[in-house]
Design a protein around this motif. Structure first.
Motif, mmCIF file in Angstrom:
data_model
loop_
_atom_site.group_PDB
_atom_site.id
_atom_site.type_symbol
_atom_site.label_atom_id
_atom_site.label_comp_id
_atom_site.label_asym_id
_atom_site.label_seq_id
_atom_site.Cartn_x
_atom_site.Cartn_y
_atom_site.Cartn_z
ATOM 1 N N ASP A 1 -11.135 47.558 -13.156
ATOM 2 C CA ASP A 1 -11.107 48.162 -11.817
ATOM 3 C C ASP A 1 -12.070 49.349 -11.766
ATOM 4 O O ASP A 1 -11.848 50.308 -11.038
ATOM 5 N N ALA A 2 -13.158 49.248 -12.529
ATOM 6 C CA ALA A 2 -14.134 50.345 -12.577
ATOM 7 C C ALA A 2 -14.714 50.631 -11.197
ATOM 8 O O ALA A 2 -14.968 51.790 -10.848
ATOM 9 N N CYS A 3 -14.909 49.575 -10.395
ATOM 10 C CA CYS A 3 -15.476 49.774 -9.050
ATOM 11 C C CYS A 3 -14.527 50.601 -8.188
ATOM 12 O O CYS A 3 -14.962 51.474 -7.427
ATOM 13 N N VAL A 4 -13.243 50.340 -8.306
ATOM 14 C CA VAL A 4 -12.249 51.076 -7.522
ATOM 15 C C VAL A 4 -12.243 52.540 -7.937
ATOM 16 O O VAL A 4 -12.277 53.453 -7.099
ATOM 17 N N ARG A 5 -12.254 52.772 -9.236
ATOM 18 C CA ARG A 5 -12.230 54.155 -9.723
ATOM 19 C C ARG A 5 -13.521 54.887 -9.369
ATOM 20 O O ARG A 5 -13.513 56.072 -9.037
ATOM 21 N N GLY A 6 -14.638 54.151 -9.402
ATOM 22 C CA GLY A 6 -15.914 54.764 -9.024
ATOM 23 C C GLY A 6 -15.916 55.189 -7.571
ATOM 24 O O GLY A 6 -16.427 56.260 -7.216
ATOM 25 N N CYS A 7 -15.324 54.354 -6.715
ATOM 26 C CA CYS A 7 -15.239 54.681 -5.292
ATOM 27 C C CYS A 7 -14.329 55.882 -5.068
ATOM 28 O O CYS A 7 -14.657 56.786 -4.297
ATOM 29 N N MET A 8 -13.196 55.902 -5.754
ATOM 30 C CA MET A 8 -12.269 57.041 -5.639
ATOM 31 C C MET A 8 -12.964 58.347 -5.996
ATOM 32 O O MET A 8 -12.860 59.347 -5.288
ATOM 33 N N GLU A 9 -13.660 58.310 -7.116
ATOM 34 C CA GLU A 9 -14.312 59.518 -7.615
ATOM 35 C C GLU A 9 -15.383 59.995 -6.633
ATOM 36 O O GLU A 9 -15.497 61.178 -6.338
ATOM 37 N N GLU A 10 -16.168 59.039 -6.132
ATOM 38 C CA GLU A 10 -17.283 59.391 -5.246
ATOM 39 C C GLU A 10 -16.812 59.902 -3.890
ATOM 40 O O GLU A 10 -17.382 60.829 -3.326
ATOM 41 N N ASN A 11 -15.752 59.269 -3.370
ATOM 42 C CA ASN A 11 -15.362 59.522 -1.988
ATOM 43 C C ASN A 11 -14.082 60.336 -1.834
ATOM 44 O O ASN A 11 -13.638 60.584 -0.707
ATOM 45 N N GLY A 12 -13.478 60.728 -2.954
ATOM 46 C CA GLY A 12 -12.406 61.710 -2.903
ATOM 47 C C GLY A 12 -11.049 61.202 -2.491
ATOM 48 O O GLY A 12 -10.214 61.961 -2.013
ATOM 49 N N TRP A 13 -10.803 59.912 -2.663
ATOM 50 C CA TRP A 13 -9.485 59.391 -2.316
ATOM 51 C C TRP A 13 -8.780 58.916 -3.593
ATOM 52 O O TRP A 13 -9.373 58.836 -4.652
ATOM 53 N N ASP B 1 -9.001 69.790 -0.944
ATOM 54 C CA ASP B 1 -10.162 69.619 -1.828
ATOM 55 C C ASP B 1 -11.010 68.400 -1.471
ATOM 56 O O ASP B 1 -11.362 67.591 -2.334
ATOM 57 N N GLN B 2 -11.317 68.246 -0.190
ATOM 58 C CA GLN B 2 -12.131 67.111 0.207
ATOM 59 C C GLN B 2 -13.585 67.283 -0.197
ATOM 60 O O GLN B 2 -14.066 68.390 -0.401
ATOM 61 N N LEU B 3 -14.291 66.184 -0.257
ATOM 62 C CA LEU B 3 -15.703 66.198 -0.598
ATOM 63 C C LEU B 3 -16.532 66.202 0.682
ATOM 64 O O LEU B 3 -16.198 65.506 1.650
ATOM 65 N N VAL B 4 -17.618 66.949 0.670
ATOM 66 C CA VAL B 4 -18.462 67.064 1.861
ATOM 67 C C VAL B 4 -19.056 65.704 2.239
ATOM 68 O O VAL B 4 -19.220 65.386 3.409
ATOM 69 N N VAL B 5 -19.363 64.879 1.237
ATOM 70 C CA VAL B 5 -20.006 63.590 1.552
ATOM 71 C C VAL B 5 -19.063 62.602 2.213
ATOM 72 O O VAL B 5 -19.507 61.617 2.804
ATOM 73 N N ALA B 6 -17.752 62.846 2.112
ATOM 74 C CA ALA B 6 -16.810 61.887 2.672
ATOM 75 C C ALA B 6 -15.654 62.623 3.348
ATOM 76 O O ALA B 6 -14.535 62.630 2.843
#
Ligand code: SF4
Ligand code: SF4
Length: 255
Positions: A64-76, A171-176
């Motif tokens: 589930d690396a894709c899921v974790r990568g998305c979480m990390e990038e987009n803050g969810w 702690d949201q991310l500015v990009v998302a």
């Protein structure tokens, strides 16, 4: 298709965002910051149609690396301890792993499923405010500034690709930018696309490659010379529920 694993787990159109620049939509996240993600002199164009090709044969068992990568990038998700008071069913789910099983043979394999960035998106058709929208370049987004949280789009989406935020977020991310009472889904990492264009690599694809699977190809489906167009021309690509005629921006191989 049966769902198997809940892995426990932007810059919205410049014109709309610009009108309200300076207003805080979440702690530390301002509309004027969001609007800077893409230079105003480079509008999106229907010359491009951004899309993704996913080769499910390359997915690792239980990966589930894709899921974790998305979480990390987009803050969810749990990586960010986002939505700590919500049940797993209530929490955000921009991308998830589903299992496909042939009921006659029992053969099963998994694939990542996110917003399919439909060319004819039902989620856009039903939205009463225009918050659910499709950009000229094919990316389907939710404008959080005018989403009223009615969730019509969630009901209209055949892929269950959208989720609703039930609680205050920290702690949201500015990009998302995200917000309680609004709907969200995969943005195709629009902040990366707006920055790098055809050279962009969405976070899910990056995480997959880092894991050594390389199942994702992102690119411009309107450009016959792009890698995604070349692979689609050579090997074809399956659209999930193609019978719905939505002309999906996410295509699959191996299913
Ligand atoms: S997959 Fe669902 S959320 Fe994404 S564009 Fe299609 S209908 Fe809308
Ligand atoms: S393209 Fe970006 S937002 Fe969409 S699933 Fe991949 S990482 Fe998440």
């Amino acid at each position: 298709m049966s769902e198997h694993v809940d892995t426990s787990r932007r810059r919205f159109l410049g014109g709309t965002a610009g009108a309200a620049a300076g207003i805080s939509i979440a702690p530390g996240v301002f509309l004027n910051q969001v609007a800077q993600a893409k230079p105003a002199d480079q509008p999106v164009s229907s010359d491009n149609r951004w899309g993704m090709l996913i080769d499910t044969n390359k997915c690792g068992d239980g990966c589930d690396a894709c899921v974790r990568g998305c979480m990390e990038e987009n803050g969810w998700g749990d990586i960010h301890n986002s939505e700590p008071h919500s049940s797993p069913e209530q929490k955000a789910q921009w991308i998830r792993i589903v299992e496909l099983r042939d009921t006659s043979t029992g053969y099963a394999h998994q694939l990542p499923l996110m917003c399919q960035h439909c060319k004819h998106p039902p989620c856009v058709d039903v939205c009463p405010t225009g918050a659910s929208m499709k950009r000229a370049d094919g990316i389907v987004l939710v404008d959080k500034h005018i989403c009223i949280g009615c969730r019509y789009c969630m009901m209209a989406c055949p892929y269950k690709a959208r989720s609703f935020i039930h609680e205050d977020l920290q702690d949201q991310l500015v990009v998302a930018p995200r917000g309680k009472g609004t709907v969200e889904s995969c943005t195709l990492c629009v902040h990366r696309v707006d920055k790098d264009g055809a050279d962009a690599v969405p976070a899910c694809a990056e995480a997959c490659a880092a894991e050594g699977h390389d199942a994702f190809v992102f690119g411009d489906m309107n450009d016959p010379n792009s890698e995604i167009s070349r692979q689609l021309a050579l090997h074809g690509g399956t659209q999930i529920r193609a019978d719905l005629g939505l002309d999906l921006g996410v295509r699959y191989r191996g299913i």
